[in-house]
Design an enzyme around this catalytic site. Structure first.
Site, PDB file in Angstrom:
ATOM      1  N   TYR A 161      13.851  -4.243  17.046  1.00  0.00           N
ATOM      2  CA  TYR A 161      13.772  -4.029  15.545  1.00  0.00           C
ATOM      3  C   TYR A 161      15.198  -4.779  15.089  1.00  0.00           C
ATOM      4  CZ  TYR A 161      13.783  -2.026  10.859  1.00  0.00           C
ATOM      5  OH  TYR A 161      13.932  -2.159   9.561  1.00  0.00           O
ATOM      6  N   ARG A 174      -4.357  -1.687   4.516  1.00  0.00           N
ATOM      7  CA  ARG A 174      -5.246  -0.622   4.329  1.00  0.00           C
ATOM      8  C   ARG A 174      -5.923  -0.926   2.815  1.00  0.00           C
ATOM      9  NH1 ARG A 174      -0.351   3.740   5.509  1.00  0.00           N
ATOM     10  NH2 ARG A 174       0.617   2.146   4.432  1.00  0.00           N
ATOM     11  N   THR A 218       0.637  -1.247  -0.176  1.00  0.00           N
ATOM     12  CA  THR A 218       0.083  -0.033   0.091  1.00  0.00           C
ATOM     13  C   THR A 218       0.763   1.312  -0.014  1.00  0.00           C
ATOM     14  OG1 THR A 218      -0.113   0.010   2.233  1.00  0.00           O
ATOM     15  CG2 THR A 218      -1.999  -0.968   1.113  1.00  0.00           C
ATOM     16  N   GLU A 268       7.640   5.934   4.585  1.00  0.00           N
ATOM     17  CA  GLU A 268       6.719   6.027   5.954  1.00  0.00           C
ATOM     18  C   GLU A 268       7.415   5.519   7.056  1.00  0.00           C
ATOM     19  OE1 GLU A 268       2.913   4.373   5.061  1.00  0.00           O
ATOM     20  OE2 GLU A 268       2.202   6.272   4.131  1.00  0.00           O
ATOM     21  N   GLY A 311       5.130   2.923   0.100  1.00  0.00           N
ATOM     22  CA  GLY A 311       6.699   2.702   0.218  1.00  0.00           C
ATOM     23  C   GLY A 311       7.402   1.562  -0.569  1.00  0.00           C
TER      24      GLY A 311
END
Length: 252
Positions: free
Chosen positions: A153, A35, A11, A189, A13
């Site tokens: 991460y 999304r 959706t 994003e 990037g």
């Protein structure tokens, strides 16, 4: 028949950029994302612009039942996937380990590791049945080194690095190619998601130097995917010219 690419997190990037590049190259697409409105807009645009077939599937890769149900419901002809781009992933927060938000940890682990596994489990079996395929896993420079406050991460992206090597070994007898692409700083994003919508803080991450953009990574992924069948690029790290390591960035 046209080749098929399945791209997760399509959706925005890097995922959306990959969808554009593979559509440009004549691939039919299976695009997934959370999304639904944005996913359908991307699908409709690519169908109109490139005259390729696009199947849009809105689900969260963290949800094992949704992954299995949605993918298995695809018609048989759509299961002839040539390229899987495991792009869906994110970072949440930037805190030292002792102050980390456990919900953030769960989100990163469930998306970056478990989501990748759920999708790969289904699609790798299709590829084995089809006798061909290429899995491209989106890693990160955070999978090659660690940096302060990046703890969990970095751990998830180190796991992607290890899983990529494991997949490469396990799928070797079936002629399936497996590649990891590890970007450095890419302005998408990513930082906005990490900082939970704080656009000002996100923007400062890229101040003073020229970061990579999603198109740079998508073109690199296309290069990897477009090599002859006897060529496999196992591992690729791509950085902005201004970035030497995760934390060493030359800013003007």
């Amino acid at each position: 028949m046209s080749k098929i690419a399945l791209i997760t997190g399509a959706t925005a990037g890097i995922g959306e950029a990959c969808a554009h590049v593979f559509a440009r190259e004549g691939y039919n697409l299976i695009l997934t994302g959370r999304r639904e409105d944005r996913l359908n807009k991307v699908a409709s645009y690519l169908n109109d612009k490139y005259n390729v077939e696009v199947t849009a599937m809105s689900f969260d890769v963290r949800n094992r039942a949704e992954v299995i149900e949605n993918l298995n419901e695809l018609p048989a002809e759509w299961k002839n996937v040539d390229v899987l781009v495991n792009n869906a992933g994110l970072s949440q927060g930037l805190d030292p380990i002792q102050k980390g938000d456990i919900d953030d940890w769960e989100t990163m682990i469930d998306t970056n590791i478990k989501g990748l596994l759920y999708v790969s489990k289904v699609v790798s079996n299709w590829m084995i049945d089809n006798g061909k395929g290429h899995i491209i896993n989106l890693g990160s420079i955070a999978g090659k080194e660690v940096y302060p406050n990046g703890n969990v991460y970095c751990a998830t992206k180190h796991a992607v690095d290890a899983l990529n090597k494991g997949m490469r070994a396990d799928l070797l007898p079936f002629g399936i190619r497996v590649t990891a692409v590890h970007p450095g700083a890419v302005e998408t994003e990513f930082s906005e998601v990490r900082f939970k919508g704080d656009r000002e803080r996100a923007k400062k991450v890229y101040d003073g130097f020229e970061p990579l953009i999603a198109q740079d990574i998508a073109e690199t992924i296309w290069f990897v995917a477009s090599r002859p069948a006897h060529v496999n690029i196992n591992d690729l790290v791509i950085m902005p010219t201004a970035q030497a390591t995760a934390t060493n960035i030359f800013r003007h």
